[in-house]
Design an enzyme around this catalytic site. Structure first.
Site, short mmCIF file in Angstrom:
data_model
loop_
_atom_site.label_atom_id
_atom_site.label_comp_id
_atom_site.label_asym_id
_atom_site.label_seq_id
_atom_site.Cartn_x
_atom_site.Cartn_y
_atom_site.Cartn_z
N GLU A 266 0.82 -1.21 0.00
CA GLU A 266 0.00 0.00 0.00
C GLU A 266 0.86 1.26 0.00
O GLU A 266 0.59 2.20 0.75
CB GLU A 266 -0.96 0.00 1.20
CG GLU A 266 -1.92 -1.18 1.18
CD GLU A 266 -2.94 -1.13 2.33
OE1 GLU A 266 -4.10 -1.47 2.08
OE2 GLU A 266 -2.55 -0.77 3.46
N ASP A 339 -8.39 -9.03 4.44
CA ASP A 339 -8.10 -7.92 5.34
C ASP A 339 -9.13 -7.77 6.45
O ASP A 339 -9.98 -6.89 6.36
CB ASP A 339 -8.01 -6.62 4.53
CG ASP A 339 -7.42 -5.48 5.37
OD1 ASP A 339 -6.90 -5.75 6.45
OD2 ASP A 339 -7.48 -4.32 4.90
N GLU A 367 -12.37 -2.10 12.47
CA GLU A 367 -12.31 -1.41 11.17
C GLU A 367 -13.44 -1.85 10.26
O GLU A 367 -14.05 -1.03 9.58
CB GLU A 367 -10.96 -1.70 10.50
CG GLU A 367 -10.86 -1.10 9.10
CD GLU A 367 -9.51 -1.35 8.42
OE1 GLU A 367 -8.61 -1.91 9.07
OE2 GLU A 367 -9.38 -0.99 7.23
#
Lengths: 689, 689
Positions: A266, A339, A367
């Site tokens: 990323e 993820d 998240e």
């Protein structure tokens, strides 16, 4: 005049008693009984152990408790042996953990007989994704407790130290013994001396509680703050720079734990920027900290915008290097291959990397599970993960056993959890978020603990002492509060899976906030594997990601018999069905329903389940202080509306492909799809509660 | 080339067939059979009657139908006698109404035997609250069909005339014979010659359909556009100005119906501005139109910001003048004493004014019932109202009989409905809004019609001919469409009462939009009787408006035995309980529940009911064209969310006073009160769909 003062004081005390902000977490000893603690040694850690016993003793009045440090082969690492009046351990930390265990059992009413408790993992670490400006990536409980913005950002105050101490105590009470203090998307400034001075101060507060300090490091630091022309790991100057930096750190913090690295992922810098491999990068850093006993945790969360299935990439990138890492390198692998989704199968790297130490990375911060708005007790998810059988060394090769050193020879064993902690008075945003901090510690200590036991302990410790009505009998409390609230916690993660992404669906969030539904979300020019349609693959024929040999063949990365079992939709667990298969809308499910209908039932079931949670909580009102009751009630309402929105968004979006009716006995959508899409386009990154 | 053209035409025709915008209303004759119409007279009205028969005949093929105008005392006004092949009437309009009745019966399959049908009211009038700039007060279906903004606002186009004709036809088909073309909050410009020219053009289109044209007038017109110094009704110049104006109008429109006046109400000018009475004002106008056969409809909707109970004021202001009005003055009284709430008891003026003609004013547009978003079939509300017994002339003195001339001697009988018509393709915003236009006409013609019959007719006429699947048998259609959809319509108004303001609660809307909930709404300095707390009177002791002798004594305006029956909570209908009483939260209801619990059950019941409507409609999908199906489906979703919002807003607001739990078996609130209040403060006047 005196009278007025004492009135004021009385009012103030009353306010203190009733203003329940949850800051005490699960540590709520009140009115302890006298106890006599006998300990021949003295040290900061042992002083804490003694004080905790004296402040929290609920056993027989006047008991003499012996704290004994003595080598014992049956006790491993910081494990301990407890009985009603003795705690024995190899280490001071072991004594401290034994003290917390004894007090917990007294408070929860659990039996105390002579027993040895050894930790499953040696290193039980919180990863804080805290930025040096005080913000927290994927943090939903306020700013960082370690860092802040502003001209006084590096000043160390008494308030700072008190908070760090409370934090350390909470960690120690559940066995957590490591903290990575900064975000894996690390700033190069972390390694400058002024920031390291602050790390030193934090480490000094954490040390007596048995907690080692770690740092995330930016791979390009040598060039960015070291004045070097490169950060190439094979460049001798670069290697020397890291060695010098390690020495500098260990001079400040002699028990420093080591580095955590997110490299070539990323947009983060890494060895590949210089044509080097993950092994080149990790080993260079490992060599730098090795003389001081440090470790390097190197994250396997890497994926590029290639055409390959993202679920396959970590395995493809890391398996070739198995056996090439130094013994103080640990590969840190997220539980699932994508993820931190509400549900994922385990990452195929677990058990596959047999010559490298691998540690699981869990996410405590929610998240992808509704931030600090949704009530989600995550122990069941982690239990499911840790007990998953990889078959890599025959049946019974669970993820837990692959990583705790009981199967593969490895110098270290470790587990990490991405913290959900911030400056909010209650630490975690949602009062029930505390249970995940608690559960992470408990499972890191004992990976075979049952979620039910963890929830039971946590509720008793957190809510047991504070019922407003002191006349309620314990039986009433057990039946009307403990039992339904525990069931709610145990069901909470599955409810979220149901209303967000059931049957193996994943990553169908809107945008990067990872909060609301966005099955349609695919802005022009966006990387395909950052958009939900890439993951759900819905079309007129069906839905799901084909990861069998006819598709991406991600399943080839799994060991038999899993590979075959998961390759056949008939034997693939339905919970993972659309993770591994693209199936027709009228595919027949085990219930006898079509896939489309089953999807509808799951989404609707999730909504109904949250409404039941609301009922459970509202009925619990008389057992909970007003502040925490209202706090949780409000969030359950939000969750209930969110569930509705998720259900409607997903079903109405997918219905455009399935062209089938939602079964008529189910509650109908309340939102129109275009409204939800329009609302979505106006949504700003992260939901602000 | 020809081929391409015919393809294009084919596609165009197909689009025309399938693009179902609802513009045809309940008038959907298709493939008529040949019929031979015999009529000895000729006129524009009779031509229409003949054409309608020829275009819509579904009786026996080749029947000869006689249209006979012949004086017959059994037939009143525009009534008629029908049989399978004859329509007889005193008037041309009677013939036209008979034709529509015959065609309706053919289409709905109702029996046709020789029968006389007489109208309940002579004047069946739509009030359009249309402003001269094209906007419509409380209109939710687009701009005005009569007026528009811009430089060409007074140009009369073919499109205008076609639309007016369609409007006139729809009205005639249900017996409506009058249209007030402009808002009761009238502009003085209405009476200027340029606007009157447009009225003339409209009247010419409406006339052949038997519809008289009326205008709302501004009482201060003589001073504002007449150049006079005053508009004092007792000033001879003023009286003369109105006489001249009447003459001017009747020169243009010989069959002009008369004036509608809102005077001294909500800021409108009126005789009280000059120290004169309502009688002075109304009579002066009545004298002006009398020579031409005109009438004056003088509204009783007047209330000042006094301390008096608003529900009492119209009675207090008008009763003193009973018997002092000219015989061509009609006092137009809203059904309830407040203002078109989802449920009100009848206004005490009905039956009380024995020497004055009184006409009911109903509201077809859903100002207080969810605008054009909610599905609300209003016939049950109007039926409830018309059949209410006032006891003013002994038992059986229903509102209907008080106003239709059957009890009190009166020269005219009339009823008005505030129209819900605009430029939207479907005329009414919501497809089901059409049923209220239809129902108003049917009830104005026959005040004893049952809602069930009206709904049955309307569904058959509106949806009967357009099922997509021509193979569905009529039985299937009756069982699976007609029956559940009819039940939904019949239950729809009560559902709205339940989720908005059950048990006699009223006017607890937010602000002036009259759409969303606002039980808290009371901005500083706002007139008390414009705020919800004035109406619900919730406090720690209880809720409701005390209108008994211990309170405002509004009940003294009602006749015995109603006064006594309503004064005692034990005998007061629970539907009006909180309208007339302030009762403790734990008051025991007939169900055995406390008042608070009962309130919760009603709010929740309303929410659940709307969800059932959604289920009914979704299951009706195969019987309805896609356009209308989706249109209604979308609005039901909005209504479902609105219901949730109303329930949560009201229960959470009132809970602050009751301090009681919502019964635990009921679905919990999903909204937090502060969120709803904040949302409310951001809400702009009227909801924009």
């Amino acid at each position: 005049m005196k009278k007025i003062y004492s009135s004021v004081i009385l009012i103030f005390l009353t306010l203190c008693i009733y203003a329940e902000d949850g800051h005490q977490l699960w540590l709520r000893n009140s009115s302890p009984k006298p106890v006599n603690v006998v300990c021949l040694k003295n040290s900061p850690t042992l002083t804490i152990a003694k004080q905790e016993l004296q402040n929290g003793w609920m056993g027989e009045m006047g008991t003499s408790v012996n704290l004994v440090i003595k080598a014992d082969k049956a006790i491993r690492g910081d494990g301990f042996r407890i009985s009603k009046n003795t705690i024995q351990a190899n280490t001071e930390n072991g004594i401290l953990y034994g003290v917390y265990e004894l007090l917990r059992r007294q408070q929860t009413g659990e039996a105390i007989q002579e027993e040895i408790c050894n930790p499953s993992y040696d290193r039980r670490i919180l990863n804080h994704w805290d930025n040096l400006d005080g913000s927290i990536e994927r943090g939903y409980a306020g700013q960082s407790i370690f860092w802040r913005k502003g001209s006084d950002s590096l000043t160390i105050t008494e308030t700072d130290k008190n908070l760090w101490q409370e934090y350390a105590r909470a960690n120690a009470s559940v066995g957590i013994n490591g903290s990575v203090l900064n975000n894996v998307n690390a700033s190069q400034l972390m390694l400058t001396n002024e920031y390291l001075q602050r790390v030193k101060a934090i480490a000094e507060v954490l040390r007596p509680y048995g907690i080692k300090t770690y740092l995330s490091v930016r791979f390009s630091s040598p060039a960015q703050i070291g004045g070097l022309k490169t950060s190439d790991p094979l460049n001798p100057e670069v290697a020397q720079w890291w060695k010098d930096k390690a020495k500098e750190i260990y001079n400040l913090i002699p028990d420093f734990g080591g580095f955590l690295v997110k490299a070539n992922s990323e947009g983060q810098p890494g060895p590949q920027d210089f044509g080097r491999t993950h092994a080149d990068g990790a080993n260079m850093l490992a060599d730098a900290v090795k003389p001081f006993g440090g470790i390097v945790m190197w994250r396997a969360f890497v994926y590029s915008a290639s055409d390959e299935d993202r679920a396959k990439q970590a395995y493809l990138e890391f398996m070739p290097f198995d056996g090439q890492f130094r013994d103080n390198v640990i590969i840190q692998v997220k539980n699932g291959p994508i993820d931190f989704q509400p549900r994922e199968p385990f990452s195929p790297l677990f058990g596959a990397m047999k010559k490298t130490t691998v540690m699981p990375e869990l996410q405590i911060t929610q998240e992808y599970l509704g931030h600090s708005v949704h009530l989600a007790f995550l122990a069941p998810m982690w239990e499911e993960f840790l007990q998953s059988d990889t078959y890599q060394n025959g049946p019974g090769t669970t993820v837990a056993r692959c990583t705790d050193g009981s199967i593969f020879p490895q110098k270290y064993s470790a587990i990490a959890g991405v913290a959900n902690i911030g400056l909010d008075a209650n630490w975690c945003g949602h009062h029930f978020g505390q249970s995940n901090w608690y559960a992470f510690g408990r499972l890191a200590w004992n990976s075979s603990m049952k979620s039910e036991q963890i929830a039971d302990e946590w509720i008793k410790l957190t809510f047991g002492k504070t019922t407003d009505n002191k006349d309620d009998s314990a039986i009433d409390w057990n039946l009307s509060f403990l039992s339904p609230v525990k069931q709610m916690m145990l069901d909470s993660r599955e409810a979220i899976v149901d209303f967000m992404m059931p049957l193996g669906l994943h990553h169908i969030f809107s945008a990067n906030g990872h909060y609301g539904p966005g099955p349609w979300w695919a802005p022009k020019g966006m990387r395909k594997d950052w958009t939900p349609p890439y993951y759900h693959q819905a079309d007129s024929l069906g839905i799901g990601f084909d990861r069998t040999s006819s598709g991406s063949n991600n399943l080839s990365q799994y060991k038999e018999p899993l590979r075959s079992e998961y390759s056949d939709p008939a034997t693939c667990p339905e919970a993972y069905l659309l993770w591994f298969h693209h199936l027709p809308w009228d595919y027949k499910m085990k219930s006898g329903r079509t896939l489309w209908d089953e999807l509808c039932y799951h989404y609707d079931g999730g909504v109904q389940q949250v409404r039941r949670f609301q009922q459970v909580w509202d009925q619990a009102e008389r057992f909970v202080d007003r502040d925490r009751f209202v706090h949780v009630q409000r969030r359950l309402r939000d969750q209930s509306l969110n569930a509705l929105e998720w259900k409607d968004a997903c079903l109405l979006h997918f219905q455009q492909f399935s062209r089938k009716s939602i079964p008529y006995n189910l509650e109908r959508p309340m939102y129109n799809l275009d409204y939800l899409i329009e609302k979505d386009t106006k949504r700003v990154g992260v939901y602000q509660h």
